[in-house]
Design an enzyme around this catalytic site. Sequence first.
Site, mmCIF file in Angstrom:
data_model
loop_
_atom_site.group_PDB
_atom_site.id
_atom_site.type_symbol
_atom_site.label_atom_id
_atom_site.label_comp_id
_atom_site.label_asym_id
_atom_site.label_seq_id
_atom_site.Cartn_x
_atom_site.Cartn_y
_atom_site.Cartn_z
ATOM 1 N N GLU A 161 -63.812 40.987 15.898
ATOM 2 C CA GLU A 161 -64.066 41.828 14.709
ATOM 3 C C GLU A 161 -62.791 42.572 14.355
ATOM 4 O O GLU A 161 -62.120 43.136 15.224
ATOM 5 C CB GLU A 161 -65.127 42.913 14.974
ATOM 6 C CG GLU A 161 -66.535 42.429 15.056
ATOM 7 C CD GLU A 161 -67.532 43.563 15.287
ATOM 8 O OE1 GLU A 161 -67.257 44.722 14.897
ATOM 9 O OE2 GLU A 161 -68.588 43.277 15.877
HETATM 10 O O1 IFM Z 1 -70.623 47.314 11.960
HETATM 11 C C1 IFM Z 1 -70.020 47.480 13.218
HETATM 12 C C2 IFM Z 1 -70.403 46.355 14.147
HETATM 13 O O2 IFM Z 1 -71.762 46.231 14.290
HETATM 14 C C3 IFM Z 1 -69.814 46.596 15.507
HETATM 15 N N1 IFM Z 1 -68.400 46.862 15.435
HETATM 16 C C4 IFM Z 1 -67.952 47.835 14.472
HETATM 17 C C5 IFM Z 1 -68.525 47.525 13.101
HETATM 18 C C6 IFM Z 1 -68.019 48.573 12.074
HETATM 19 O O3 IFM Z 1 -68.406 49.849 12.458
#
Ligand code: IFM
Length: 471
Positions: A377
């Site tokens: 992410e």
């Molecule tokens: O939306 C979240 C995700 O579920 C987990 N990591 C961080 C993202 C942004 O806050």
Amino acid sequence: MANDASAAFDTLSPAVSKGSLADPFTPSADSSLWRKNFLLGAATASYQIEGAVDEDGRLPSIWDTFSATPGKVLAGDTGAVACDHYHRWESDIDMLASLGLEGYRLSIAWPRVMDAAGRPNRKGLDFYKRLLNRLKEKGITSFVTLYHWDLPQHLEDRGGWLNRDTAYRFADYTDLMSRELAGTVDAWATLNEPWCSAYLGYGNGHHAPGLANDRFATQAMHHLLLAHGLAIPVLRGNDPASQKGIVANIGRGTANSDSAADQRAAHLFEVQHNAWILDPLLKGEYPQDLFELWPGTEPLVLDGDTQTIAAPLDFLGINYYFRTNVASDGAHGFRDVPLEGVERTQMGWEVHPDGLRDLLTGFRSTYRNLPPIYITENGMASDDKVIDGHVDDTQRISFLKRHLAAVDQAIKAGVDVRGYFLWSLMDNFEWAFGYERRFGVVHVDYSTQKRTVKRSAELVAKFLKERKAKV
Ligand code: IFM
């Protein structure tokens, strides 16, 4: 469009656009991102997009309970409908494929696939089977997270992650999923961001289940990591061809001054955010500094737990968002000292791509057995609006370029990073911030469920198309 994006890149990050830090989307012989096997995809999570919370036998999760509690989520938003992905999954996968994205990271809602007695819920399982088969047909690499925070409420009613038994229930759930879905999943991640589950869920109460006690946080973390360690051999047994790993969010902490106290504060910040999770996984022990920060919070650890937790990994997923500037709190901890005049996102988070590079290169020297890494992410929230059918998310374009450039630098410094997932494929339920904060590269109009591809997604699609033609 490409020119606008490049202009934003130059304006927002003069340092990156000069010297060796080229725009990563510009074809370049030595850019790691132009390697065909550098996976570029997008990520989502079940509770944030699926909706359909009481359909086809899905049981309540802790986030249904938490978001229904007044005052816990901005504007009283809940995941009851979210992006209605449970019903729109086919067109969402078509959209993902039309952008040329090569990987999709999703999570399974535990309360959708298993009943309270541990029996499979066929309708819920079939949803994920259809989805994963479709990804396979489209040639999209699937990364499946087993736990992205939607714990079944019936397990929370028995203590949730404070109860050691939950780790064993997670191993049962993993067994069922990996027997049912074997062959359709390219990579399994046991947990998403155990730091958030343990600290935000049990340490400060900002997330479900909303408890606030440091001792609870360390015990919950231990049981989460134990659950992970128990699940890894189960996955290896049931689905040998897939990769197995875990996803950790990491935070960069920098010191507000050169003083020894502030330097120590920055160190402790990173112990609390990173080493708390990575040391037990990769060194088989908790960092003792953590208990200097939080005296008397040592979790109950049984014989053999640390070996279980340190099960070898095929990959480590890293989620990175921002840096925190800290100073000593005058006792044994740290306090945030927000920097002024720095670029921030809609979340108020500081944009600091160098932090990603520095943490990755630091982990390479700290952990001798660091597994291959995927950035599972990275992304940012902005108050995006559809104007004349388009969303000009200029800051996100600049953000993505600078973070991809940082990843490229880490790779060149010797870190084995194999891919990058945008957070997120589409705007969604941002936990305690509800629907106000928009992280997607695709805009979602929640009143009509219309999806509008943002400029950032167009740019990534263009890059992927050019790379495909070139390599
Ligand atoms: O939306 C979240 C995700 O579920 C987990 N990591 C961080 C993202 C942004 O806050």
